[in-house]
Design a protein around this motif. Structure first.
Motif, mmCIF file in Angstrom:
data_model
loop_
_atom_site.group_PDB
_atom_site.id
_atom_site.type_symbol
_atom_site.label_atom_id
_atom_site.label_comp_id
_atom_site.label_asym_id
_atom_site.label_seq_id
_atom_site.Cartn_x
_atom_site.Cartn_y
_atom_site.Cartn_z
ATOM 1 N N LYS A 188 -5.610 3.301 0.751
ATOM 2 C CA LYS A 188 -4.184 2.967 0.649
ATOM 3 C C LYS A 188 -3.511 2.957 2.021
ATOM 4 N N ARG B 2 0.817 -1.219 0.000
ATOM 5 C CA ARG B 2 0.000 0.000 0.000
ATOM 6 C C ARG B 2 0.849 1.266 0.000
ATOM 7 N N LYS C 234 2.025 2.526 -3.211
ATOM 8 C CA LYS C 234 0.981 3.193 -3.995
ATOM 9 C C LYS C 234 0.614 4.557 -3.404
#
Length: 265
Positions: free
Chosen positions: A127, A53, A56
């Motif tokens: 995220k 995560r 990203k």
């Protein structure tokens, strides 16, 4: 409640000599690393999810009360100087707010809705990751925060020191470090606190290495915020580039970080 309710394995502590007290506390502390070894797989699974995560654009949040909250704040605050990341990438929150870092705020941990109110200031997204820290595994502040995080699509994990706790039940990736009864009954600032600190170190360090914040074994992105760190960075460059101390320090101060210097060579 193997940590917070179980009686100490020792009795009549007030009758022990200083030597006996220290020896027995140390005997108990040695059990912590063994307990963590039992949950390395769980820690690894959570780290892998966090890394995915954060690559990203996600962030890592810690929530806790009392000692647990303070430990999360310590770990978060050490990430920028150590790894050169922004202060909003890893964030620690404590029940009762910043004033609770130094002085306990009565009943702050009992509000199940407050954690999400505190977290909502950060414009959270799917995220992001939330790790709840609670030795007992039953802190309402932490439980409520994790519940809402799940509802809003965040990744959730926890660090607790009792099995089958309410906090673990609302965490997607629970880490249960069973350290056993404390030397002083119920004093979870001792073994439980040590376990939480060690696991937090493992999580943040492993995540940052996976994100490329370490080269070899060097903190190449550390902030040069004091003379000690400038000296450390200088030593790194001497070792890596086989140059003089004077040249290494000159390059470091010119480019602002070990990584930037290494990128020039």
């Amino acid at each position: 409640m193997t940590t917070t309710e179980s009686n100490s394995l020792y009795s009549d502590l007030e009758k022990m000599s200083i030597k006996e007290l220290l020896f027995n506390i140390n005997q108990e502390d040695q059990k912590v690393a063994i307990a963590i070894n039992e949950v390395l797989e769980s820690i690894g699974q959570l780290v892998a999810q966090i890394v995915s995560r954060m690559k990203k654009g996600g962030r890592l949040f810690y929530i806790g009360a009392g000692t647990s909250g303070r430990l999360g704040i310590v770990d978060a605050s050490e990430c920028p100087p150590t790894f050169g990341v922004s202060h909003d990438l890893v964030v620690g929150l404590i029940a009762g707010g910043d004033s609770a870092i130094r002085k306990a705020v009565e009943f702050a941990e009992d509000d199940e809705k407050q954690a999400w109110k505190d977290l909502s200031k950060f414009n959270l997204s799917e995220k992001d990751t939330l790790i709840g820290i609670a030795a007992s595994g039953r802190t309402p502040y932490v439980i409520g925060g994790l519940k809402k995080a799940n509802e809003n699509g965040l990744l959730t994990g926890c660090i607790v020191c009792n099995q089958n706790s309410k906090v673990a039940a609302v965490s997607q990736f629970p880490i249960e470090v069973i350290v056993g009864a404390e030397f002083v009954t119920g004093s979870t600032r001792m073994k439980a606190g040590t376990a939480q600190k060690l696991v937090l170190n493992m999580i943040s360090t492993a995540v940052m290495i996976q994100l490329g914040k370490i080269k070899g074994n060097k903190m190449v992105d550390m902030q040069l915020s004091n003379l000690k760190l400038i000296e450390r960075g200088t030593r790194f460059l001497i070792e890596e580039l086989e140059i003089s101390e004077e040249k290494a320090k000159e390059l470091l101060l010119k480019h602002g970080s070990v990584r930037e210097v290494l990128n020039q060579f």
